[in-house]
Design a protein around this motif. Sequence first.
Motif, mmCIF file in Angstrom:
data_model
loop_
_atom_site.group_PDB
_atom_site.id
_atom_site.type_symbol
_atom_site.label_atom_id
_atom_site.label_comp_id
_atom_site.label_asym_id
_atom_site.label_seq_id
_atom_site.Cartn_x
_atom_site.Cartn_y
_atom_site.Cartn_z
ATOM 1 N N UNK A 1 -2.066 18.495 43.066
ATOM 2 C CA UNK A 1 -2.232 17.082 43.403
ATOM 3 C C UNK A 1 -3.406 16.521 42.608
ATOM 4 N N UNK A 2 -3.235 15.312 42.097
ATOM 5 C CA UNK A 2 -4.311 14.644 41.365
ATOM 6 C C UNK A 2 -4.694 13.383 42.127
ATOM 7 N N UNK A 3 -5.949 13.312 42.534
ATOM 8 C CA UNK A 3 -6.410 12.121 43.236
ATOM 9 C C UNK A 3 -7.283 11.319 42.307
ATOM 10 N N UNK A 4 -6.986 10.053 42.270
ATOM 11 C CA UNK A 4 -7.608 9.229 41.283
ATOM 12 C C UNK A 4 -8.448 8.162 41.952
ATOM 13 N N UNK A 5 -9.669 8.044 41.506
ATOM 14 C CA UNK A 5 -10.559 7.043 42.077
ATOM 15 C C UNK A 5 -11.185 6.256 40.946
ATOM 16 N N UNK A 6 -11.053 4.966 41.025
ATOM 17 C CA UNK A 6 -11.458 4.119 39.906
ATOM 18 C C UNK A 6 -12.964 3.905 39.810
#
Length: 667
Positions: free
Chosen positions: A354-359
């Motif tokens: 899983x890849x969690x992306x936070x800007x």
Amino acid sequence: MFVQVALNLPFRRLFDYALPQGEVLPPLGARVLVPFGARSLVGFVQGISETCAYAPDKVKPITQILDTEAVFDASAMAFYQWIADFHAAPLGEVLTLALPNALRKAKPLAPMREKKSTETLSSELTQALPLNAEQATALQALQSHRFQISLLEGVTGSGKTEVYLQRMAQALAQGQQVLVLIPEIALTRQMIARFAARFDDTDSPMVVLHSGLSEGARLNAWLKARAGEAKIILGTRSAVFTPLKNLGLCILDEEHDASFKAQEGLRYNARDLLLVRAKQADVPVVLGSATPSLESLHNAQTGRYQHLHLTQRATQAPLPKVKLIDTRGKNHTLGLSADLISGIKKHLSANRQALLFMNRRGFAPVMMCEGCGWVAECPRCDKAMPLHKALNKLKCHHCEYEKPAPAACPECGSTEILEIGQGTQKLEETLQALFPAQKVLRIDRDSTARKGELEAALTLAESGEAEILIGTQMLAKGHHFPKVTLVGILDVDQALYSLDYRATERLAQLVTQVSGRSGRESDQGEVLIQTAHPDHWLFDQLLKKGYPATANQLLFERQQTGLSPFTHQLLIRAQAHKRELLQTALQSLKAQLLGWADEKGLKIQVLGPVPALMERKANQYRWQLIFQAKTRQPLIQLADWAAHITETDKAFSRIRSSLDLDPSDLD
Ligand code: ADP
Ligand code: ZN
Ligand code: ZN
């Protein structure tokens, strides 16, 4: 004899120096070492004359002639001169930018010894793939050898790179050089591997130019490019300046990416410069992206660019399913919704990543006192100071000021201090607590600051060893992680209602790009977006109709509101330690410029002087003037006049100012 020298100083005029008796004449374009005040500067010979406007005894002699040949040939010089004119910048500044660091000093124009890189590429030569119909059509449309701009718009995984590779092969077969620009160093590794695997490096040697190189390596790569020995020149933004002997093709991948625009010094846009370069060299240029910028789309729609489309993924991998998670009125575990957590569990138990992306670029949380509302702020900037947990320090992201994190509130003494806001570090902590048996890997600027850390992290991510990946925009671009089937996107809401009118465009690009990271192999990918605004039109459009339709809607809005690409802007930034100084100087500049524009009959609108979004940074006040016009031309003229005023007007002697044509952000 006298020599006119271009120097890297904030003045556009040339400087006169005397040639010592008996010294041979330096060739035009050679570097010379000259005294300037107490300093010794490297400059470029631009002219030689028998007379000089100053009294001969006032003119200082050249210290040393550094080169026996011109550093840049005529075509490179024409390009740099254009850049200087376009940005109203000193030629010496542009020429210095075009030099590798080693040659900005009094080093000879010759290779340096460099440590051999230990990196070995498993270069098992791959064959060109048989193209699918869309790729074949695109390649066919790219056959021109003359100047032509093509926008290759292809969904992530549609095989744009394969099209580049096959068009490159044609140019290389003719012995031509190919210049390829990509957004960030982080991306070069996979690109290098693919290029190296395709092109036999003995016939088509490749050099890579980016900021992570040692001085010697960079100089040597630059010399090979200049001599025409390197055939493939792969680099980030500044590689656009590289002098080339026999340019045949230009490619710019991820053309929408904000990192092509320089945000300090000479604020050039490598995309714009590459187009000019291709035009001057009369060679084709390909801009590629899954999510083209509104500027490029507008140019394609109005026929200035050839528009090519790849609408299908090249492999069997289906495009991911994108779902919104409504975060309103639900329970969260420190910013993670129950739906997202169960989504992660599902994919992990299927042995996927899983890849969690936070800007937020590694933003750590901010400390706030529950008792009195005190917030830790930087004493030198108008900004909160985020907490870096591991160091137990507060550290300003704008001026690098840091101090120990307080154990109690400095205002009321309360020890009830909250950490508010989510950052990648906090997210990492939360996920590791939720998934203690899994390896959580954070990849952002903080975690990859030291040499080798990024490489190591990407290797862990690619191998699948790290099961949960947390990334900032660094991870949004082009990476291929075979086992990632779930992408979670957090913290997007601020972009929906941002003051920056480009925020919605960036969000649409980001969501589309990040989604492209999911399910690149054969598995169905899934994308979950957490938002408190699931009814926002942008999501509706993006999820139902995709990026092209969304971009068209955004273009329509820009047209209605008279913003870029339907208008152009010139932003004049100024900073000083006193606000009054700035206000007075900018008012006077505005009056002079408007008067001048009026005289010339130029149609220009102006806003300001206004404070920058962050008015105070590192104890300097920052204000700006914004000029707007329908076309670039009047703004280029205006910039030229503005530069003249700031160089000569006394009001600007204690003010630092800079010009930004078509700014990409207004800070
Ligand atoms: P993009 O650059 O558009 O994201 P890539 O060029 O990386 O896409 O291609 C995505 C994947 O599809 C890669 O694994 C690539 O090897 C594969 N691919 C590209 N073109 C073809 C083709 N014509 N036939 C089979 N596989 C292809
Ligand atoms: Zn308090
Ligand atoms: Zn600060």
